[in-house]
Design an enzyme around this catalytic site. Structure first.
Site, PDB file in Angstrom:
ATOM      1  N   ASP A 212       0.696  -1.172   0.042  1.00 38.71           N
ATOM      2  CA  ASP A 212       0.020   0.042  -0.026  1.00 38.71           C
ATOM      3  C   ASP A 212       0.983   1.143   0.093  1.00 38.71           C
ATOM      4  OD1 ASP A 212      -2.335   1.660   0.623  1.00 38.71           O
ATOM      5  OD2 ASP A 212      -1.582   1.794   2.648  1.00 38.71           O
TER       6      ASP A 212
ATOM      7  N   ASP B  16      -0.230   5.067   1.014  1.00 37.39           N
ATOM      8  CA  ASP B  16      -0.574   6.217   2.134  1.00 37.39           C
ATOM      9  C   ASP B  16      -0.454   5.186   3.526  1.00 37.39           C
ATOM     10  OD1 ASP B  16      -1.053   8.591   0.565  1.00 37.39           O
ATOM     11  OD2 ASP B  16      -2.548   7.310  -0.371  1.00 37.39           O
TER      12      ASP B  16
END
Length: 224
Positions: free
Chosen positions: A17, A19
């Site tokens: 991922d 953020d």
């Protein structure tokens, strides 16, 4: 450094991922959502804003639309969010601790990596380049390429297809409840980044606050 007493993990690929996992963008993200809510005179509690982590902005807007009353459309809110994101006084995201170290170890071990983000392509490529880590990623899966965002596993499944690996042979690095659920639903094992709740941590292989503390990862079928 990972503890030498921790058994190495094996993987054919590592999926990340963006953020909250590779870069610390949550202060900026939550302030951005707070400003959007305030611009329309809507109250947004810290707990509510934090719950948007790991999800596509379009999905959040669709879910929260009723809070904004009968006036603004989803397009209005998306355009407003983009305008607010251009503000120069928002906190600038930084690499998470140990991210560069971990990415280098994975590269040296011959383990391909992919990014699976709820952000758009321009957003992802801008920040990867700004942070100097874009060369580490074999492929990017962004919000524009899936019909269902996290917690749906579609993005992780697409990344696995592109890399030619089975999800069960991959490790996913995630920070949010939506992201961890997406990883688990894909069939992958997950390492949580940050300080998840005990219930969330129990669904993962390990929890690391500093990515450099990730257990040693060897390429499946190789010698590392």
């Amino acid at each position: 450094m990972p503890s030498p007493t921790t058994a190495p993990l094996t993987a054919e690929a590592a999926l990340f991922d963006l953020d909250g996992t590779l870069m610390d963008s949550e202060p900026r993200s939550q302030e951005l959502w707070r400003r959007l809510f305030a611009a329309y005179g809507v109250a947004g509690t810290p707990g509510l804003l934090a719950s948007f982590g790991g999800r596509r902005s379009g999905d959040v807007i669709a879910e929260q639309l009723a809070r904004f009353g009968p006036g603004p459309t989803p397009d209005d809110l998306r355009h407003a969010l983009r305008r607010l994101d251009a503000a120069t006084d928002l906190p600038e995201p930084q690499l998470m601790r140990g991210a560069r170290t971990l990415l280098t170890r994975l590269r040296d071990a011959g383990i391909p990596t992919a990014l699976v983000t709820s952000g758009g392509l321009a957003y992802a490529t801008h920040h990867l380049a700004r942070l100097g880590v874009e060369a580490h990623f074999t492929t990017l899966v962004t919000a524009d390429e899936v019909t269902r965002g996290k917690p749906d596993p579609e993005g992780y499944l697409l990344a696995c297809r592109r890399l030619g690996v089975h999800p069960r042979d991959t490790l996913v690095f995630e920070d949010s409840a939506a992201g961890i659920e997406a990883a688990r639903s894909s069939g992958a094992s997950c390492i949580a980044v940050g300080t998840p709740s005990p219930a969330l941590a129990a669904k993962t292989l390990a929890v690391v606050e500093d990515l450099a503390d990730t257990p040693v990862i060897l390429r499946a079928g190789g010698t590392g």
